[in-house]
Design a protein around this motif. Structure first.
Motif, PDB file in Angstrom:
ATOM      1  N   PHE A 115     -20.868  56.926  56.645  1.00  0.00           N
ATOM      2  CA  PHE A 115     -20.088  56.396  55.528  1.00  0.00           C
ATOM      3  C   PHE A 115     -19.750  57.485  54.520  1.00  0.00           C
ATOM      4  CE2 PHE A 115     -18.567  53.502  52.470  1.00  0.00           C
ATOM      5  CZ  PHE A 115     -19.105  53.843  51.236  1.00  0.00           C
ATOM      6  N   ILE A 116     -18.499  57.495  54.101  1.00  0.00           N
ATOM      7  CA  ILE A 116     -18.061  58.310  52.972  1.00  0.00           C
ATOM      8  C   ILE A 116     -17.434  57.350  51.976  1.00  0.00           C
ATOM      9  CG2 ILE A 116     -16.453  60.078  52.146  1.00  0.00           C
ATOM     10  CD1 ILE A 116     -16.631  61.364  54.915  1.00  0.00           C
ATOM     11  N   GLY A 117     -17.927  57.394  50.747  1.00  0.00           N
ATOM     12  CA  GLY A 117     -17.383  56.538  49.693  1.00  0.00           C
ATOM     13  C   GLY A 117     -16.877  57.378  48.540  1.00  0.00           C
ATOM     14  N   ILE A 118     -15.759  56.977  47.971  1.00  0.00           N
ATOM     15  CA  ILE A 118     -15.164  57.669  46.826  1.00  0.00           C
ATOM     16  C   ILE A 118     -14.951  56.643  45.718  1.00  0.00           C
ATOM     17  CG2 ILE A 118     -13.167  58.995  46.004  1.00  0.00           C
ATOM     18  CD1 ILE A 118     -12.742  59.797  49.003  1.00  0.00           C
ATOM     19  N   GLU A 119     -15.356  56.997  44.507  1.00  0.00           N
ATOM     20  CA  GLU A 119     -15.210  56.091  43.362  1.00  0.00           C
ATOM     21  C   GLU A 119     -14.911  56.916  42.110  1.00  0.00           C
ATOM     22  OE1 GLU A 119     -14.601  53.284  40.989  1.00  0.00           O
ATOM     23  OE2 GLU A 119     -15.075  52.688  43.042  1.00  0.00           O
ATOM     24  N   ILE A 120     -13.906  56.507  41.361  1.00  0.00           N
ATOM     25  CA  ILE A 120     -13.523  57.243  40.158  1.00  0.00           C
ATOM     26  C   ILE A 120     -14.361  56.842  38.939  1.00  0.00           C
ATOM     27  CG2 ILE A 120     -11.679  55.673  39.422  1.00  0.00           C
ATOM     28  CD1 ILE A 120     -10.045  58.260  38.769  1.00  0.00           C
ATOM     29  N   ASP A 121     -14.878  55.621  38.918  1.00  0.00           N
ATOM     30  CA  ASP A 121     -15.641  55.126  37.773  1.00  0.00           C
ATOM     31  C   ASP A 121     -17.126  55.440  37.967  1.00  0.00           C
ATOM     32  OD1 ASP A 121     -17.252  53.271  36.135  1.00  0.00           O
ATOM     33  OD2 ASP A 121     -15.327  52.332  35.652  1.00  0.00           O
ATOM     34  N   SER A 122     -17.686  56.257  37.092  1.00  0.00           N
ATOM     35  CA  SER A 122     -19.080  56.679  37.254  1.00  0.00           C
ATOM     36  C   SER A 122     -20.053  55.510  37.169  1.00  0.00           C
ATOM     37  CB  SER A 122     -19.443  57.756  36.227  1.00  0.00           C
ATOM     38  OG  SER A 122     -19.330  57.252  34.919  1.00  0.00           O
ATOM     39  N   ASN A 123     -19.726  54.472  36.403  1.00  0.00           N
ATOM     40  CA  ASN A 123     -20.618  53.306  36.325  1.00  0.00           C
ATOM     41  C   ASN A 123     -20.717  52.601  37.674  1.00  0.00           C
ATOM     42  OD1 ASN A 123     -21.224  53.577  33.532  1.00  0.00           O
ATOM     43  ND2 ASN A 123     -19.232  52.699  33.058  1.00  0.00           N
ATOM     44  N   TYR A 124     -19.590  52.411  38.356  1.00  0.00           N
ATOM     45  CA  TYR A 124     -19.611  51.761  39.659  1.00  0.00           C
ATOM     46  C   TYR A 124     -20.203  52.690  40.720  1.00  0.00           C
ATOM     47  CZ  TYR A 124     -16.776  48.296  37.308  1.00  0.00           C
ATOM     48  OH  TYR A 124     -16.328  47.351  36.432  1.00  0.00           O
TER      49      TYR A 124
END
Length: 166
Positions: A115-124
């Motif tokens: 799995f590779i996950g990308i998220e812009i919101d540091s809280n999420y």
């Protein structure tokens, strides 16, 4: 579906899936037998031993799926599990460019996918990281972090990325 708080529209009761491939001649994965013969008791529309239809009846995320935090558009584990089982094989890499609370990652880990996950919101990103560490080890471990980093785009906003394999 999430509740329609304004009471001015139909309540949304579907998600749209985009099924794509890298190039025209690429072959996609569809695990037909797993979908036809799989056991899906939570889906009132799926008849045992019959072909999987394009309409699924699944509930919203259960409270246990939100113990590390909530995301406003969180998808249920059962939805992402079915997508993972239908369209990937063990050891395949799954990319979720909008990781949110990490549900895709949980489904990937439980079914022996990378799995590779990308998220812009540091809280999420933090919610997803806690959830995936919990999934990896069965309890939160403060001394372990997935391969995680920050990449900066041209607008100087931080993008958080994690890669996890079991």
């Amino acid at each position: 579906a999430s509740p329609n708080l304004s009471c001015r529209y139909f309540t949304a009761s579907h998600e749209t899936l985009i099924w794509a491939r890298k190039h025209k001649s690429a072959r996609h994965i569809f695990n037909y037998q797993a979908m036809k013969n799989g056991f899906f008791p939570e889906d009132k529309l799926k008849n045992a031993g019959k072909q999987m239809r394009s309409v699924w009846s699944l509930s919203t995320p259960k409270p246990i799926e939100k113990i590390h935090g909530k995301h406003p558009t969180q998808k249920s584990y059962k939805l992402l599990e079915r997508i993972v089982l239908a369209s990937t094989n063990p050891e395949n890499m799954i990319l979720d460019p909008f990781m949110g609370s990490g549900t895709t990652g949980v489904a990937a880990l439980r079914h022996n996918r990378k799995f590779i996950g990308i998220e812009i919101d540091s809280n999420y990103f933090d919610v997803a990281e806690k959830r995936l560490v919990d999934e990896q080890f069965g309890e939160l471990k403060n001394d372990w972090t997935p391969q995680a980093g920050r990449i900066h785009d041209s607008s100087h906003e931080a993008i958080h990325e994690m890669t996890i394999t079991k």
